[in-house]
Enzyme design. Structure first.
Site, mmCIF file in Angstrom:
data_model
loop_
_atom_site.group_PDB
_atom_site.id
_atom_site.type_symbol
_atom_site.label_atom_id
_atom_site.label_comp_id
_atom_site.label_asym_id
_atom_site.label_seq_id
_atom_site.Cartn_x
_atom_site.Cartn_y
_atom_site.Cartn_z
ATOM 1 N N CYS A 61 -5.442 -2.593 2.748
ATOM 2 C CA CYS A 61 -5.412 -2.503 4.207
ATOM 3 C C CYS A 61 -6.563 -3.295 4.824
ATOM 4 O O CYS A 61 -6.748 -4.472 4.519
ATOM 5 C CB CYS A 61 -5.424 -1.045 4.641
ATOM 6 S SG CYS A 61 -4.975 -0.804 6.376
ATOM 7 N N GLU A 118 0.836 -1.201 0.000
ATOM 8 C CA GLU A 118 0.000 0.000 0.000
ATOM 9 C C GLU A 118 0.872 1.253 0.000
ATOM 10 O O GLU A 118 1.829 1.351 0.761
ATOM 11 C CB GLU A 118 -0.900 -0.010 1.245
ATOM 12 C CG GLU A 118 -1.776 1.223 1.398
ATOM 13 C CD GLU A 118 -2.541 1.232 2.714
ATOM 14 O OE1 GLU A 118 -3.404 2.117 2.883
ATOM 15 O OE2 GLU A 118 -2.276 0.365 3.567
ATOM 16 N N LYS A 159 -9.584 2.553 -2.956
ATOM 17 C CA LYS A 159 -10.010 2.002 -1.674
ATOM 18 C C LYS A 159 -11.408 2.488 -1.299
ATOM 19 O O LYS A 159 -11.737 3.664 -1.453
ATOM 20 C CB LYS A 159 -9.011 2.401 -0.585
ATOM 21 C CG LYS A 159 -9.252 1.745 0.767
ATOM 22 C CD LYS A 159 -8.190 2.172 1.767
ATOM 23 C CE LYS A 159 -8.405 1.512 3.122
ATOM 24 N NZ LYS A 159 -7.414 1.972 4.125
#
Length: 544
Positions: free
Chosen positions: A415, A300, A365
């Site tokens: 994540c 990430e 995301k």
């Protein structure tokens, strides 16, 4: 004149008596709530990375307190104290995160931790309230009261929103107990429910500890434990065999928080971070020998800056494209993007083919981290942002979606998106062959969180029988096969690369949990609770 002498070592009957009264009162209160406090301790010390030593009886003290206590107010306080102690032990790393990620001083960071402990798992309180009201207003029998305890605990745990949706299913995977394989039927939330009912068995055995029934209940619980572990072992052996394999090179750059923060302002540091990933990737390719990877994964926000879409050949984006072409290796990397509608930044995953061109559109995301990537309620009340000047303001992606990289259809997760079963179920429904999770856990320290996050992410691979590949900035990077075999894990806080051979199915079969199980478990809970309330009331009216 003063009421007491101010000489060193002298005893003051006024202040001394007051202190002793306060201490005595505190001891009395602690003694009153010792059972809820004990449950909080048991649950907290059974979380990852602790051995789940109290997993099968951790709720027993709290439930005993609820059954014995007639005051609703005390039941609420008991639930609150249990969840506070549990959060303080299991999520102690939040203080470190608030200090590193939120740029708060240590006193304020500790205050954030205490606030989370106060409100993080209020389903304990709600479950206690529901139990007390149903027990008292419906005049439930003792048997109905006992059986209702795991039902209200599980149902309230699914009703109250949690930032980190922890449950007692994950320690089964952490401990390697074969029952974790049953998650392909009931999910880890279903394993949580099984664990709660095993707690009920131990509670019932305690209630009957002075007679033969207690021993029989313990024996039945032990037999059930052996049964579900045997069934889990068989489920793991019955996983459909793979019909293809992919070589995936994972690169862990170990870029510290200071470097990442400085890279936002200094071009020289951005170039240095990029060169580090280039060096580690070349090292991994050299160690791979004659096994070229199907794609390389960087973590990430590994690319230090914003990648434009469509791509640009100028600056660092051009340097990256040239590097990909020079290695002839497809690349998946985290980076910042730009939302076309709002112009805000996005936390994104980019996909490059062997020629350095986009292999598919970026993934943005969806589940953003509160106060790290957005300020809650700031969309309706923009002024709230002024209270958190250092918090980022990212745009949210449109939703989970698979992406193509070469011949593979991957399910991207950024994540803690890997913590939500519904998110991964959507990827599985879209035909994802491999889950690819990229994470930056550098903000959470090196104690419990990296291990908790790892195993909660790997759990999605069991529920949907997809391999999982996880690339992190500072660890723990890892991979797991669809049958639950955990492959090599990276060390924490170290540069690291590894080439994984990932077996997968070209056309993955949907699991029972994917099609039915995610609805089945809550339906069974509601039905069980309804039957208990109906039969419990009749039993009370018809006799003792």
């Amino acid at each position: 004149r003063p009421a007491c002498p101010a000489r060193p070592g002298s005893d003051c009957p006024v202040t001394g008596g007051a202190v002793r009264g306060i201490v005595s009162k505190m001891r009395s209160r602690l003694s009153l709530y010792r059972l809820p406090l004990l449950s909080g301790l048991f649950i907290g010390t059974s979380c990852i990375p602790f051995p789940p030593w109290a997993l099968l009886f951790c709720y027993v003290p709290l439930w005993l307190f609820w059954i014995r206590e007639g005051s609703v107010r005390k039941i609420l306080w008991g639930g609150w104290l249990a969840q506070f102690v549990f959060c303080l032990i299991g999520f102690h790393w939040l203080a470190h995160t608030a200090h590193e990620f939120g740029h708060l001083s240590w006193p304020l960071a500790l205050l954030v931790l205490l606030l989370f402990c106060a409100f993080g798992h209020l389903y304990f309180v709600l479950a206690g309230l529901a139990f007390a009201l149903l027990r008292d207003r419906l005049h439930l029998s003792r048997t109905a009261q006992l059986a209702l305890l795991p039902c209200v605990t599980a149902l309230c745990g699914r009703t109250v929103p949690m930032i980190f949706p922890w449950n007692l299913g994950y320690p089964w995977l952490w401990a390697g107990l074969p029952a974790f394989q049953l998650a392909e039927y009931v999910g880890f939330e279903g394993l949580d429910v099984l664990t709660l009912f095993l707690n009920l068995a131990f509670l019932s055995a305690w209630e009957h500890r002075k007679d033969r029934k207690g021993a029989l209940l313990l024996g039945a619980a032990a037999a059930f434990l052996l049964l579900i572990n045997g069934a889990g072992w068989l489920a793991g052996k019955a996983v459909p065999p793979p019909d293809a394999a992919a070589n995936v090179l994972v690169v862990q750059g170990n870029v510290g928080n200071i470097e990442k923060t400085s890279a936002e302002r200094q071009e020289g540091i951005r170039r240095e971070i990029l060169r580090r990933y280039f060096r580690l990737t070349l090292q991994g390719l050299a160690e791979a020998g004659g096994r070229p990877p199907d794609f390389v994964v960087w973590p990430e926000s590994a690319f230090p800056g914003t990648l434009p879409s469509p791509p640009s050949n100028a600056g660092n984006p051009g340097v990256l494209a040239e590097f990909v072409r020079s290695t002839a290796s497809a690349l998946v990397t985290g980076a910042r993007g730009t939302d076309g509608g709002s112009g805000k930044k996005t936390n994104s995953l980019f996909f490059f083919d062997r020629d350095g061109f986009p292999a598919d559109k970026p993934y943005d995301k969806v589940h953003l981290l509160a106060f790290g990537e957005f300020v809650p309620f700031s969309d309706r009340f923009p002024g709230v942002k002024r209270w958190f000047p250092r918090a980022s303001d990212f745009a949210r992606g449109p939703g989970p979606g698979t992406r193509r990289i070469g011949a593979l259809r991957v399910g991207p997760q950024i994540c803690y998106e890997g913590l939500f079963p519904g998110f991964s179920r959507s990827l599985a429904d879209q035909g994802a062959q491999i889950f690819v999770n990229v994470t930056n856990d550098s903000w959470f320290g090196t104690s419990a969180e990296p291990y908790q996050h790892l195993f909660m992410t790997l759990a999605r691979g069991i529920e949907f029988r997809r391999p999982v590949v996880r690339a992190t900035n500072t660890g723990i990077s890892a991979a797991m096969r669809a049958d639950g075999t955990l492959l090599e894990r990276s060390p924490l806080r170290a540069e690291w690369t590894h080439l994984y051979e990932i077996p997968y199915r070209k056309e993955p079969r949907p699991t029972f949990y994917q099609e039915y199980g995610f609805r089945l478990v809550p339906s069974i809970l509601w039905l069980t609770a309804a039957l208990l309330l109906a039969t419990g009331r009749r039993g009370k009216r018809g006799g003792p």
